[in-house]
Design an enzyme around this catalytic site. Structure first.
Site, PDB file in Angstrom:
ATOM      1  N   HIS A 299       0.825  -1.222   0.000  1.00  0.00           N
ATOM      2  CA  HIS A 299       0.000   0.000   0.000  1.00  0.00           C
ATOM      3  C   HIS A 299       0.855   1.267   0.000  1.00  0.00           C
ATOM      4  CE1 HIS A 299      -3.611  -2.301   0.399  1.00  0.00           C
ATOM      5  NE2 HIS A 299      -3.300  -2.782   1.587  1.00  0.00           N
TER       6      HIS A 299
ATOM      7  N   ASP B 110      -2.287 -11.267  -1.738  1.00  0.00           N
ATOM      8  CA  ASP B 110      -2.877 -10.700  -0.523  1.00  0.00           C
ATOM      9  C   ASP B 110      -4.375 -10.483  -0.750  1.00  0.00           C
ATOM     10  OD1 ASP B 110      -1.713  -9.061   2.093  1.00  0.00           O
ATOM     11  OD2 ASP B 110      -3.577  -8.176   1.341  1.00  0.00           O
TER      12      ASP B 110
HETATM   13 ZN   LIG Z   1      -3.977  -7.505   3.165  1.00  0.00          ZN
END
Ligand SMILES: [Zn+2]
Length: 252
Positions: free
Chosen positions: A101, A138
């Site tokens: 992120h 993920d």
């Molecule tokens: Zn995650």
């Protein structure tokens, strides 16, 4: 397969769920003794600049010295894993904090620097690789990774997401179908496990995921592959998922 690990990956640096030392400890308990461990160094500022603006690096430094050092060492782990991969041996960076992120100019959700992106950029700039496939397993979409490589046509980013186990494996197989690459990098998060964020995968699915990726890397990437830990928060199952994945990812 080599596991890149530093004992400081178990030190506290913050209070978000990714910072919990128990995550790393639960993985160590499962895989210690199965693989050879190697130690990384922290990434340099110059390396961080491969994927991040100077302003972003300074903003992380100002959060806290602890976070900055932990994040730099996590990037160093991914770099080390990528260097092992380029020599033809698979590697797994058992790092914390995660990175997918973290974009060029900003970060959120437990990430500070984009571990996998800095590693991939390092190999690209040195001319060690041209085309790179990044597969993200993920539960969450790696918006930071997508941002960093948005204007790099030689780097393909794929996030695999599905509502069922079968569909997940099918989608993974589909994104591995494509063309040839010089390197395969995996954003290995384990929060798509049924007992984690509540998505469909079972522990044994991770072995199959690792196996599919390992076969593809053997056929299309000269065997060059590495994986970097992203999310995964249920420490009752996290270690077992990683173990399962690595046994597939290591290859036959
Ligand atoms: Zn995650």
């Amino acid at each position: 397969l080599k596991v890149v690990f530093h004992e400081r990956y178990c030190e506290p640096y913050g209070w978000d769920p990714a910072a919990a030392p128990e995550r790393i400890e639960s993985i160590l308990r499962e895989i210690e003794g199965d693989f050879e461990f190697v130690t990384p160094r922290p990434a340099t500022l110059r390396e961080l600049r491969l994927a991040h603006t100077r302003a972003h690096i300074e903003s992380v430094r100002h959060l806290s010295p602890r976070i900055f050092e932990a994040a730099r060492l996590a990037v160093g782990g991914a770099i080390k894993a990528s260097e092992i991969a380029i020599r033809g041996e698979p590697a797994f960076a058992l790092v914390r904090p995660p990175g997918h992120h973290a974009g060029r100019k900003s970060c959120w959700d437990f990430c500070f620097f984009n571990n996998i992106a800095v590693a991939v950029e390092g190999l690209r700039r040195s001319g060690s690789v041209g085309r790179v496939l990044i597969v993200d397993i993920d539960y969450h979409y790696g918006d930071g990774t997508a941002d960093i490589f948005a204007e790099a046509p030689d780097v393909v980013y794929h996030h695999v997401a599905a509502n069922t186990r079968r569909e997940f494996l099918k989608k993974l197989a589909r994104c591995l179908e494509a063309s040839k690459y010089d390197l395969l990098a995996v954003s290995a998060g384990f929060d798509a496990h049924r007992e984690d964020w509540g998505s469909p995968l079972e522990t044994e699915d991770y072995e199959e995921i690792g196996r599919l990726i390992s076969i593809f890397a053997g056929e299309r990437c000269g065997g060059r592959r590495f994986a970097v830990l992203e999310g995964g928060y249920n420490t009752r199952v996290l270690g077992k998922c990683v173990k399962s994945f690595l046994h597939g990812f290591a290859g036959p």
